[in-house]
Design a protein around this motif. Structure first.
Motif, PDB file in Angstrom:
ATOM      1  N   GLU A 223       0.926  -1.670  -0.010  1.00  0.00           N
ATOM      2  CA  GLU A 223      -0.060   0.142  -0.138  1.00  0.00           C
ATOM      3  C   GLU A 223       0.936   1.035   0.267  1.00  0.00           C
ATOM      4  O   GLU A 223       0.709   2.566  -0.792  1.00  0.00           O
ATOM      5  CB  GLU A 223      -0.591  -0.049   1.214  1.00  0.00           C
ATOM      6  CG  GLU A 223      -2.568  -0.543   1.566  1.00  0.00           C
ATOM      7  CD  GLU A 223      -2.962  -0.645   2.222  1.00  0.00           C
ATOM      8  OE1 GLU A 223      -2.594  -0.326   3.485  1.00  0.00           O
ATOM      9  OE2 GLU A 223      -4.559  -1.464   2.506  1.00  0.00           O
ATOM     10  N   CYS A 224       1.967   0.959   1.119  1.00  0.00           N
ATOM     11  CA  CYS A 224       2.626   2.269   0.850  1.00  0.00           C
ATOM     12  C   CYS A 224       4.002   2.467  -0.319  1.00  0.00           C
ATOM     13  O   CYS A 224       3.664   4.020  -1.031  1.00  0.00           O
ATOM     14  CB  CYS A 224       3.881   2.522   2.312  1.00  0.00           C
ATOM     15  SG  CYS A 224       3.148   2.562   3.902  1.00  0.00           S
ATOM     16  N   ALA A 227       1.158   3.832  -2.926  1.00  0.00           N
ATOM     17  CA  ALA A 227       0.980   5.781  -2.937  1.00  0.00           C
ATOM     18  C   ALA A 227       1.819   6.313  -3.134  1.00  0.00           C
ATOM     19  O   ALA A 227       1.760   8.040  -3.227  1.00  0.00           O
ATOM     20  CB  ALA A 227       0.532   5.638  -1.354  1.00  0.00           C
ATOM     21  N   ALA A 228       3.103   5.968  -3.344  1.00  0.00           N
ATOM     22  CA  ALA A 228       4.027   6.855  -3.212  1.00  0.00           C
ATOM     23  C   ALA A 228       4.620   6.634  -5.027  1.00  0.00           C
ATOM     24  O   ALA A 228       5.575   7.181  -5.263  1.00  0.00           O
ATOM     25  CB  ALA A 228       5.161   6.133  -3.303  1.00  0.00           C
ATOM     26  N   VAL A 234       0.000   3.958 -10.771  1.00  0.00           N
ATOM     27  CA  VAL A 234      -1.098   3.403 -10.176  1.00  0.00           C
ATOM     28  C   VAL A 234      -2.866   3.551 -11.295  1.00  0.00           C
ATOM     29  O   VAL A 234      -2.785   2.316 -11.426  1.00  0.00           O
ATOM     30  CB  VAL A 234      -1.567   4.850  -8.868  1.00  0.00           C
ATOM     31  CG1 VAL A 234      -2.691   3.857  -8.141  1.00  0.00           C
ATOM     32  CG2 VAL A 234      -0.269   4.563  -8.312  1.00  0.00           C
ATOM     33  N   LYS A 275      -1.486  -5.415  -4.382  1.00  0.00           N
ATOM     34  CA  LYS A 275      -0.307  -5.285  -2.393  1.00  0.00           C
ATOM     35  C   LYS A 275       0.597  -5.706  -2.332  1.00  0.00           C
ATOM     36  O   LYS A 275       1.745  -5.510  -1.870  1.00  0.00           O
ATOM     37  CB  LYS A 275      -1.273  -4.428  -1.855  1.00  0.00           C
ATOM     38  CG  LYS A 275      -2.691  -4.028  -2.424  1.00  0.00           C
ATOM     39  CD  LYS A 275      -3.170  -3.011  -0.581  1.00  0.00           C
ATOM     40  CE  LYS A 275      -4.390  -2.247  -1.360  1.00  0.00           C
ATOM     41  NZ  LYS A 275      -5.677  -1.921  -0.543  1.00  0.00           N
TER      42      LYS A 275
END
Length: 792
Positions: A223-224, A227-228, A234, A275
């Motif tokens: 997930e991290c 998000a980056a 994405v 993920k």
């Protein structure tokens, strides 16, 4: 005018002053339970203290307030119903959940421990959380007892998931706007180890939890990473994932035919897998030390269970020593039915009675516990034997709780037996002579006979010597050393080394010059010196007790073998031995599982005292008492949070959780029954098919026909002959045999049949019974599904 108003003003001032004085006096002489019809926080805290800490019954709380108020000379204003008191206790449960998450988020690592039991045929699982506080001390929090439909490892894992998710959900709602939201997966990633007993289901639970922890960590890491990423990347990944889900469903038409709920489930799972994939890729990029730190998870087994199993292993080896050396063992201790069968039954019944009856010190101690201190306080001698011993000794000397098989109770029971044997024999005579019939019951007669059996006494000495030289010193060392089990590797090395030393020289215990300095594990005074003196007296009489030394050697060897198996986590090349001091602190675990076993014992006692108490109410009381939740509520929760506690308690109170768990148990039982019935039906169909095929067999009696058969056909013919030919080998004896060997067996059977030496049984029922008596794994072979070699 002013003069005329003066008397009125004076009277008004006097009236106001009087009213003010009365109000102040009333304020100090009245205690209000409610403010604006809401129970005050002070009263709520007091209710929790009374019920949870001081065990005041809910129905007596209002009366306690009244008694205290009368003592202080004040009046109580208002009332509190038992329902309100129950909800106040549920607020404590909610607060405890908030407290545990709040505390866990302060530290980098926590560990878990658990244990299970059954009460009235229902499974319960206890949960505790342990961590190292900022001052370096170990802190253990009670996380509640859950009702579980079974005791499988998967169900226990789901129980931990439910506990952690419930705690995080409660915390996030209570602390909304005040503290950051806590992801349950982050809490799971903080778990560094687990303490359990040594059962296989617990070891499997540890493996399952470790896998779940890794999954949570990879998912959060993914997930991290997502998000980056830049938005375009994405979107591309999500589009690729969506296409994969649609393709897996069978195309766009098949996807649109799915319900919205099914589409959501499939999309969510696909996103989760994305993920995990990204998270694993990022994890693979870490250094080896970083990977090890992230996935660090360790297991340790309760020290009490190590000694418990060592004694069991020693007793097993000691029991086998008699037969191994062709020596008759201790006296048989038959129950009433077996004793009657042995005296007047048929030869078969006599043989069975002798075979199933037990003997030896462990059995004698269990029977003595049932006579002198039965776990049911309405049975056995109970206080009568205590009064008798007090009259002769001047003090109480209760029989150890061998009826409940408490830790080291057998060793303590052996010591009590050896020290006060004469008094117990006298008392058993009194018990007999008090009766009208002047006879012992069967169990009393067994205990009396065991007291007079020298071979049983030699086994008792082995139990007593182990308890005085190993068990009690080991327990002292465990409890007086570090409270972190990960620091006890050197202790267990000394334990194994000392047992090895005693195996090599039992005279360190039985020799005339033996002392506690060389006999005990810690070199300290015996727990019960008079027991060791009794052991010494017996050990010196080698003519009367000739088997004592080899028996104790066998006991030590069996215990040592068991200890080596149950202390593997402390092996010199094991994970624990390689841990740094920092990691030991990070994964702090208690040295024993007493916390969980004590909680389950408290549950059983509480449910006997208050059978209608809900599990939620019990958990609330014990959490408040053990976790110091009252202090946390007063110091860490403000008015807004306390208002949420009341709201959540009302929701929980009306949720009907007790009824839901009862219904869940019923539904699970129905599911198990249905599954078993389906299995039985399939087995029945296979047996009937096998029986029909066997009934249709045409025996092949010539060597020429036999030589043409394949393995499956040979197996079928052999089964047909086995129905009436007792010389046919059992199915288990044919495993691994080649086709030529089976042909030889079948040829011999055909010859016996042709000569009339044996003949078939035409009773169809007998045929079916013969088939049903076989393991269902062989039915496939009977139906021609054998995967054995089929060469000619």
């Amino acid at each position: 005018m002013r003069v005329s108003r003066a008397p009125l003003q004076k009277a008004h001032a006097v009236k106001k002053a009087t009213a003010r004085t009365i109000a102040q006096t009333t304020k100090h002489t009245t205690f209000a339970l409610k403010n604006k019809n809401i129970i005050t926080d002070t009263v709520r805290d007091t209710i929790c203290e009374l019920v949870a800490t001081h065990d005041v019954p809910v129905s007596s709380v209002r009366g306690v307030f009244g008694v205290i108020a009368d003592c202080l000379g004040i009046a109580v204003e208002g009332d509190v119903s038992t329902r309100s008191i129950g909800r106040v206790l549920q607020e404590a449960d909610v607060a405890a959940n908030v407290q545990m998450v709040d505390e866990m988020m302060e530290y980098q690592g926590v560990t878990l421990s658990g244990d299970g039991t059954s009460h009235k045929n229902v499974n319960y699982q206890s949960h505790h959380i342990t961590y190292t506080s900022h001052d370096g001390k170990g802190v253990t929090r009670f996380a509640g007892i859950q009702h579980e439909v079974n005791h499988t490892s998967e169900t226990q894992l789901q129980g931990w998931k439910d506990v952690l998710h419930e705690m995080c959900d409660t915390y996030n709602t209570c602390m909304a706007g005040e503290k950051a939201v806590v992801d349950p997966r982050e809490v799971v990633s903080k778990v560094k180890g687990m303490l359990t007993d040594h059962a296989e289901d617990q070891k499997k639970l540890v493996r399952l939890f470790s896998d779940w922890k890794r999954t949570c960590e990879r998912e959060v890491r993914g997930e991290c990473a997502l998000a980056a990423l830049p938005p375009d990347d994405v979107i591309a990944l999500l589009w690729q994932t969506t296409e994969g889900v649609i393709t897996a469903a069978g195309g766009m038409e098949a996807w649109e035919a799915l319900t919205a709920e099914e589409q959501y489930l499939r999309s969510s799972e696909a996103l989760r897998q994305l993920k995990l994939t990204i998270g694993q890729e990022k994890f693979n990029g870490l250094t080896e030390s970083a990977k090890e730190s992230v996935d660090f998870f360790i297991w340790a087994g309760c020290c009490m269970h190590k000694d418990l199993n060592a004694v069991k292993g020693g007793n097993t080896r000691m029991q086998s020593w008699w037969a191994h050396h062709s020596i008759d063992g201790p006296i048989l201790l038959m129950n009433r039915d077996n004793a009657a069968a042995a005296l007047g039954g048929s030869s078969t019944a006599q043989a069975r009675a002798l075979h199933v009856s037990q003997r030896g010190a462990a059995k004698a101690l269990a029977l003595a516990g049932a006579v002198f201190r039965h776990k049911d306080d309405k049975k056995g001698q109970q206080d009568s034997i205590r009064f008798f011993l007090e009259a002769h000794l001047g003090y109480f000397s209760p029989w150890p709780d061998t009826s409940n098989t408490r830790y080291h109770s057998n060793c303590d029971g052996a010591c009590e037996w050896l020290v006060h044997q004469d008094l117990y024999i006298i008392y058993l005579g009194i018990v007999m002579d008090k009766k009208e019939a002047r006879t012992h019951t069967n169990i009393e007669q067994n205990v009396f006979a065991a007291f007079h059996c020298n071979k049983t006494k030699q086994e008792l000495v082995c139990f007593g010597a182990w308890g005085q030289c190993i068990s009690h010193p080991y327990f002292r060392s465990v409890r007086n050393s570090s409270d972190n089990i990960l620091d006890l590797g050197p202790l267990h090395d000394r334990l194994i080394a000392h047992v090895r030393t005693l195996v090599g020289d039992v005279e360190l215990v039985f020799g005339a010059d033996a002392t506690y300095e060389t006999a005990t594990l810690d070199g300290k005074q015996f727990e019960r010196p008079e027991a060791f003196y009794a052991i010494q007296r017996i050990a010196q009489d080698t003519e009367k007790y000739p088997y004592l030394r080899p028996l104790f050697t066998a006991f030590l060897e069996g215990a040592l073998e068991t200890l080596l198996r149950f202390c593997r986590e402390f092996a010199p090349d094991g994970t624990i031995a390689q841990l740094s001091p920092k990691k030991r602190e990070l994964a702090r675990m208690n040295s024993t599982n007493d916390a969980n076993e004590g909680a389950l014992g408290t549950l059983r006692v509480s449910m006997r005292r208050a059978p209608r108490m809900s599990l939620t109410h019990f958990n609330a009381r014990l959490k408040y008492k053990k976790n110091q939740t009252g202090t946390y509520v007063k110091t860490s929760l403000g008015p807004t949070a306390r208002k949420y506690l009341r709201k959540r308690a009302r929701i929980n109170d009306t949720a009907g959780m007790e009824r839901k768990r009862r219904i869940a148990q019923v539904e699970y039982d129905k599911h198990v029954v249905q599954r078993n019935r389906e299995k039985d039906q399939k087995k029945k169909e296979r047996r009937e098919a096998a029986a029909a095929k066997l009934a249709a067999v045409v025996p092949r009696l010539t060597q020429e026909d036999i030589n043409k058969m394949r393995v499956a056909e040979l197996d079928l013919q052999i089964r047909w002959h086995r129905q009436f030919d007792s010389q046919m080998p059992a199915a288990k004896d044919l495993k691994g045999k080649k086709a030529p060997e089976k042909r030889a067996i079948l040829a011999a059977a055909a010859e016996r049949l042709s000569s009339g030496e044996v003949g078939p049984n035409t009773d169809e029922a007998a045929t079916i019974q013969e088939i049903e008596g076989h393991d269902t794994t062989n039915v496939g072979a009977l139906l021609g599904d054998s995967n054995k070699e089929n060469d000619l």
